[in-house]
Enzyme design. Sequence first.
Site, PDB file in Angstrom:
ATOM      1  N   LYS A 254     -30.247  53.542 -14.951  1.00 42.86           N
ATOM      2  CA  LYS A 254     -30.225  52.426 -14.009  1.00 42.86           C
ATOM      3  C   LYS A 254     -28.820  52.070 -13.521  1.00 42.86           C
ATOM      4  O   LYS A 254     -28.681  51.288 -12.590  1.00 42.86           O
ATOM      5  CB  LYS A 254     -30.900  51.200 -14.622  1.00 42.86           C
ATOM      6  CG  LYS A 254     -32.354  51.387 -14.986  1.00 42.86           C
ATOM      7  CD  LYS A 254     -33.284  51.816 -13.861  1.00 42.86           C
ATOM      8  CE  LYS A 254     -33.300  50.896 -12.683  1.00 42.86           C
ATOM      9  NZ  LYS A 254     -34.526  51.097 -11.848  1.00 42.86           N
TER      10      LYS A 254
HETATM   11  N1  PMP Z   1     -36.462  54.504 -18.381  1.00 37.30           N
HETATM   12  C1  PMP Z   1     -35.874  53.353 -18.721  1.00 37.30           C
HETATM   13  C2  PMP Z   1     -35.371  53.190 -20.115  1.00 37.30           C
HETATM   14  C3  PMP Z   1     -35.750  52.322 -17.763  1.00 37.30           C
HETATM   15  O1  PMP Z   1     -35.159  51.165 -18.100  1.00 37.30           O
HETATM   16  C4  PMP Z   1     -36.266  52.528 -16.470  1.00 37.30           C
HETATM   17  C5  PMP Z   1     -36.160  51.449 -15.420  1.00 37.30           C
HETATM   18  N2  PMP Z   1     -36.839  50.273 -15.679  1.00 37.30           N
HETATM   19  C6  PMP Z   1     -36.893  53.740 -16.177  1.00 37.30           C
HETATM   20  C7  PMP Z   1     -36.960  54.709 -17.154  1.00 37.30           C
HETATM   21  C8  PMP Z   1     -37.552  54.000 -14.848  1.00 37.30           C
HETATM   22  O2  PMP Z   1     -36.659  54.229 -13.808  1.00 37.30           O
HETATM   23  P1  PMP Z   1     -37.011  53.797 -12.316  1.00 37.30           P
HETATM   24  O3  PMP Z   1     -36.872  52.297 -12.245  1.00 37.30           O
HETATM   25  O4  PMP Z   1     -35.990  54.490 -11.478  1.00 37.30           O
HETATM   26  O5  PMP Z   1     -38.409  54.200 -12.001  1.00 37.30           O
END
Ligand code: PMP
Length: 330
Positions: free
Chosen positions: A44
């Site tokens: 992120k």
């Molecule tokens: N893995 C973790 C540990 C996250 O914090 C997030 C985001 N909330 C994601 C995956 C998913 O990523 P995205 O928001 O780009 O879909």
Amino acid sequence: MSIVNGLTSSIGKTPMIRINSLSEETGCEILGKAEFMNPGGSVKDRAALWMIEEAEKSGALKPGGTVVEGTAGNTGIGLAHVCNNRGYETIIYMPDNQSQEKVNLLRTLGAEVRVVPTVPYANDMNFQKQAGRFAATLENAIWANQFDNTANSLAHYESTGPEIWDQTNGGVDAFTCAVGTGGTLAGTSLYLKEQSANVKIVLADPMGSALYNWVTTGEATMTPGPSMTEGIGNSRVTQNLAPAKIDDAVQVDDQEMVDMVYRLLHQEGWFFGSSSGINLGAAVKIAKDLGPGHTVVTILCDGGSKYQSRLYNPEFLAERNLTIPQFAQQ
Ligand code: PMP
């Protein structure tokens, strides 16, 4: 080796790591983008930097301003790092079903954290909606709005996608990752599909999310859950996710995720969070489906240290009828 100029330049350009045991098991190259190596420790950081830079470019955020966000943690962590670096305040709304480690960490980083009751998106008191309303009451402030602000997926279109293409010399057969906001999957998929329509894009979904059904049936209806994973799965198709180019979806349940992260910790020394476990579980399923000789790329979203009280806590797992693999038991 070269010198990287400061904090924001150290976001992205992460190594691509071959996961040896999974590659050997499947006869495929199972490769993970080491997003846990970003300064804030997760995928992120990219979205945080892009959202702040877009707000600066548009004039919405001026020196001394405030960034408000509703986040399960990692986006807030990324924002706090970038805000400190650029002289902004960070205010985070977070649902109360998240690990205490993430709340503590955000406060240590200097963010103001407001933990609010966990209610569905449709409810006005949902953490994201509270963040949006509060930002609107402040002068020189933005609501980062990671779910529907497409600067998030742009980060992955402009950085993660090109990095994956370069690091595999265009030799990627499939890309998979789980979706929270959808920024990672959407941005990366759009870039990779532009390079080659043959790259198979697969959404990896935990249980208790509506996205597996959305991809496979067209209807975003919830699957049985809940899952203990954090930051992934969604009940709706966000503006980041909507334009993603997706060929298929796979579900990975919590026991498969637990087996994966404990196996990699004890047999290879990797310490991953739950979404990396879902992603690697999906990568293995896809590799088995494609057969030997293919390259499957996924995202190693964050490390395990924020999850010691949950994923790496045997009592917490036992309460959910999840078992730790025999070889990992003390
Ligand atoms: N893995 C973790 C540990 C996250 O914090 C997030 C985001 N909330 C994601 C995956 C998913 O990523 P995205 O928001 O780009 O879909």
